[in-house]
Design a protein around this motif. Sequence first.
Motif, short mmCIF file in Angstrom:
data_model
loop_
_atom_site.label_atom_id
_atom_site.label_comp_id
_atom_site.label_asym_id
_atom_site.label_seq_id
_atom_site.Cartn_x
_atom_site.Cartn_y
_atom_site.Cartn_z
N LEU A 116 0.83 -1.20 0.00
CA LEU A 116 0.00 0.00 0.00
C LEU A 116 0.87 1.26 0.00
O LEU A 116 0.57 2.24 -0.70
CB LEU A 116 -0.92 -0.01 1.22
N ILE A 117 1.95 1.23 0.80
CA ILE A 117 2.86 2.38 0.84
C ILE A 117 3.52 2.57 -0.52
O ILE A 117 3.58 3.68 -1.06
CB ILE A 117 3.92 2.19 1.94
N ALA A 118 4.02 1.47 -1.12
CA ALA A 118 4.69 1.56 -2.42
C ALA A 118 3.73 2.05 -3.49
O ALA A 118 4.09 2.85 -4.36
CB ALA A 118 5.27 0.20 -2.79
N ASN A 119 2.48 1.58 -3.47
CA ASN A 119 1.48 2.01 -4.46
C ASN A 119 1.24 3.52 -4.36
O ASN A 119 1.21 4.23 -5.37
CB ASN A 119 0.18 1.24 -4.23
N ASP A 120 1.10 4.02 -3.11
CA ASP A 120 0.88 5.46 -2.94
C ASP A 120 2.09 6.27 -3.40
O ASP A 120 1.93 7.34 -4.02
CB ASP A 120 0.59 5.76 -1.46
N LEU A 121 3.29 5.77 -3.12
CA LEU A 121 4.49 6.51 -3.53
C LEU A 121 4.63 6.54 -5.06
O LEU A 121 5.08 7.54 -5.63
CB LEU A 121 5.73 5.88 -2.90
N LEU A 122 4.28 5.43 -5.73
CA LEU A 122 4.29 5.43 -7.20
C LEU A 122 3.31 6.46 -7.75
O LEU A 122 3.63 7.22 -8.67
CB LEU A 122 3.95 4.03 -7.71
N HIS A 123 2.09 6.47 -7.22
CA HIS A 123 1.09 7.42 -7.68
C HIS A 123 1.56 8.86 -7.44
O HIS A 123 1.42 9.73 -8.31
CB HIS A 123 -0.23 7.17 -6.95
N GLU A 124 2.13 9.10 -6.25
CA GLU A 124 2.59 10.45 -5.93
C GLU A 124 3.73 10.88 -6.84
O GLU A 124 3.74 12.00 -7.35
CB GLU A 124 3.03 10.48 -4.47
N THR A 125 4.69 9.98 -7.08
CA THR A 125 5.87 10.33 -7.87
C THR A 125 5.52 10.56 -9.33
O THR A 125 5.97 11.54 -9.94
CB THR A 125 6.92 9.21 -7.75
N ILE A 126 4.71 9.66 -9.91
CA ILE A 126 4.45 9.72 -11.36
C ILE A 126 3.27 10.63 -11.68
O ILE A 126 3.37 11.54 -12.49
CB ILE A 126 4.23 8.30 -11.91
N ASN A 127 2.13 10.39 -11.03
CA ASN A 127 0.92 11.11 -11.41
C ASN A 127 0.80 12.49 -10.77
O ASN A 127 0.13 13.36 -11.30
CB ASN A 127 -0.31 10.27 -11.06
N THR A 128 1.41 12.64 -9.57
CA THR A 128 1.33 13.95 -8.90
C THR A 128 2.53 14.82 -9.22
O THR A 128 2.38 15.97 -9.68
CB THR A 128 1.21 13.76 -7.38
N HIS A 129 3.74 14.28 -9.00
CA HIS A 129 4.95 15.06 -9.27
C HIS A 129 5.34 15.05 -10.75
O HIS A 129 6.27 15.78 -11.13
CB HIS A 129 6.11 14.53 -8.43
N ARG A 130 4.71 14.18 -11.55
CA ARG A 130 4.92 14.10 -13.00
C ARG A 130 6.38 13.79 -13.34
O ARG A 130 6.97 14.34 -14.28
CB ARG A 130 4.49 15.40 -13.69
N VAL A 131 6.97 12.89 -12.57
CA VAL A 131 8.31 12.39 -12.91
C VAL A 131 8.12 11.27 -13.92
O VAL A 131 7.37 10.33 -13.67
CB VAL A 131 9.04 11.88 -11.66
N SER A 132 8.81 11.35 -15.08
CA SER A 132 8.54 10.40 -16.16
C SER A 132 9.69 9.46 -16.47
O SER A 132 9.47 8.37 -17.00
CB SER A 132 8.15 11.16 -17.43
#
Length: 712
Positions: free
Chosen positions: A515-531
């Motif tokens: 759950l923690i890893a899933n949230d961090l992926l969403h935050e990094t890619i979809n929120t911070h827009r790191v590609s």
Amino acid sequence: MVQNGTLDLRDWPLAKPFLLPLDGHWHFYWMQTYEQFRKGQASGALLHEIPGVWTEHVDRPTQPLSKTGYGLYTLTILLPKHHPKNLAIKIPSVSTSYRLYINNVYTTQVGVVGYSEASSKPHYFPQIVNFEQTSDTLQLLFEVANYHYRKGGIWYSVYLGTQETVQNKREWTLIFDFFLLGSIFIMGIYHMGLYFIRKRSSLLPLMFALFCVSCVLRLLSVGEIVLSGLSRVSWLNIVHAEFISFYACVLFFASFAYYSFPKEFSVKALRIVISVCIVLISLTLLSGPLFFTELVAYFQLFVLAMGAYVMFVSILAITRRRKGSIAFTLGWLILFGCVVNDILYASLVVNTAETVHIGLFIFIFSQAFIISQQFAEAFFQTAKLSTELKDINTHLEQLVEQRTQALQDANQEMQKVVEELDITNEELSRNARLLTERNQDLMDSINYAKRIQTAILPTSEEIGEVFPEHFIFFKPRDLVSGDFYWFSHWPEEQKAFIAVVDCTGHGIPGAFMSLIANDLLHETINTHRVSEPAKILQELRSSLERVLQQSQTGNRDGFEIAICQIDTNLHNPHRQLLYAGAGIPLYYVEGGLLKRIAPSKVIIGGGSKFQALDMPIGQQALPVAAVEAVYLASDGYRDQFGGPDGRKMMAGKFQDILQQALKRAPSAQAQYLEECLKEWRNGEQYAQIDDILVLGLIFRRSFSVIDQFISE
């Protein structure tokens, strides 16, 4: 005696083997380093009494010293002209890390001496340092740092002597400790055996056995046997063992005293002792050492009060002529006196020596003798009854009436036992029902957690909108999993991201981490827009360290991951697949052959045990036009035990299975992987040991279908 930072031995006859404690007033430079001292920049030397701690034993500081910080201890020793050349220093455990310089030459270090909590690493390791001294002036410098314990400094005596004398002192100390530990442990095991042999008729020998075992753990955690024999033992584990065994000793001793004199020892007092000990053990496990080590001072006062109460109970037992009360009282007087001495010694009020192990041995030996004597008397009583039975058989007619009455009395006692057993059976039945209900509640909670975890996974339809030709082979070991897959699509930028993640652990711990890893992926890619995949992994490492506070707590949880960024612009003939991996490789098909790109040798998280946060992560680019398919897989499939020899599958066998799967349609590849796994496990002969996840994307077919759809 050291005076004003100097020990003058010029008039001492040191030609023969000698051993001297370096006790007295050393020079102490608070919050100053060895480098400052070496360059002549250190100033404001204080007088620090050794043994002692800097918060209590520094003469006339300008302001109270903090319990955390660092400082430099210096001592100059003036030796006679004719002195032994081969000398040694016996260094005790120092709170909580130090570096030693002899004659301005770096000699040894225990722990990591830092000038902040983040850079300092505590450790306990008593040791002997041998060196050759040719000049008549010997200078010792200890650079000490403490950020983790309630007291800092050199709190036990440092010894100087010839190498043979110092080594002999240490060996005799170890021999004595081994003798005490072995004796107490054997007595504990013996009385544990008595408890089970006597069919658990009394809890007295069990409490005594547990008290002995707790004493052994206590002596191991504070003695040189563990500290010098196992130098890699974690400092925090040693401190946990030291404090928890202390509380356990008090808990089981109070229980032993209660079962020795149940009519004199109050049940309420026993419950208070048990409650206090359990609370302190819980706080020790759940809080940091700076907090729970402060509690020991209050617990020592509690121990003194409890010791006085036990003395009152034992004297009361003597007045009531309880069996063994005199021996118990004498043994407790000796032990309690040793406990008081050790509390004062640990608090640096007196400079004697630790004596509680001697008091424990005397007390435990005396009580073991009493308990053994009681069981021996029971055996003799059994033999006596057997002799009487023979007399009854020879004089049966004369004793019928007398024995009949005895049998009636015994029958009444048996009836009472039967009634007590009925009550016990009812209690057991009720407990069984409660256990079944709680087990059902637990399963309901796990199933609910499974539904939550399933809800966060992307659906096959979501992935199929971008990659129509794909499959997912997902087989958790338990109801919930530490492995998961992740997907995101940026339609505006025409980019898609897909990842396979393997978190530490499986089951419920792994699911929490997922759950923690899933949230961090969403935050990094979809929120911070790191590609870019490599930057995504770097960002994940920093975020996980921050979320779990790994540098402060020592938490070493983490996860392995493989992530791909895929250009979905079908009109771009140069579109690429970008890959970065931390522990999970990328398998891809080119020209009908399966190839592998190795991941970076890092994991996300894991703490300082594994790698620094700035360790680089590689990134690979593949032309999508040349790639027929890609596969991402956690290590659960290839690590599965099975086959004819019951060994792990390993990477080679797994790649052969993927190569064979290429010949099948995407919808059939997952089924083929499951059949191969079942065959490898020989049905259910070998249990599944880890979560299993394999994800495949067939590019050549998927993009041809998309092209056809756009053309229409």
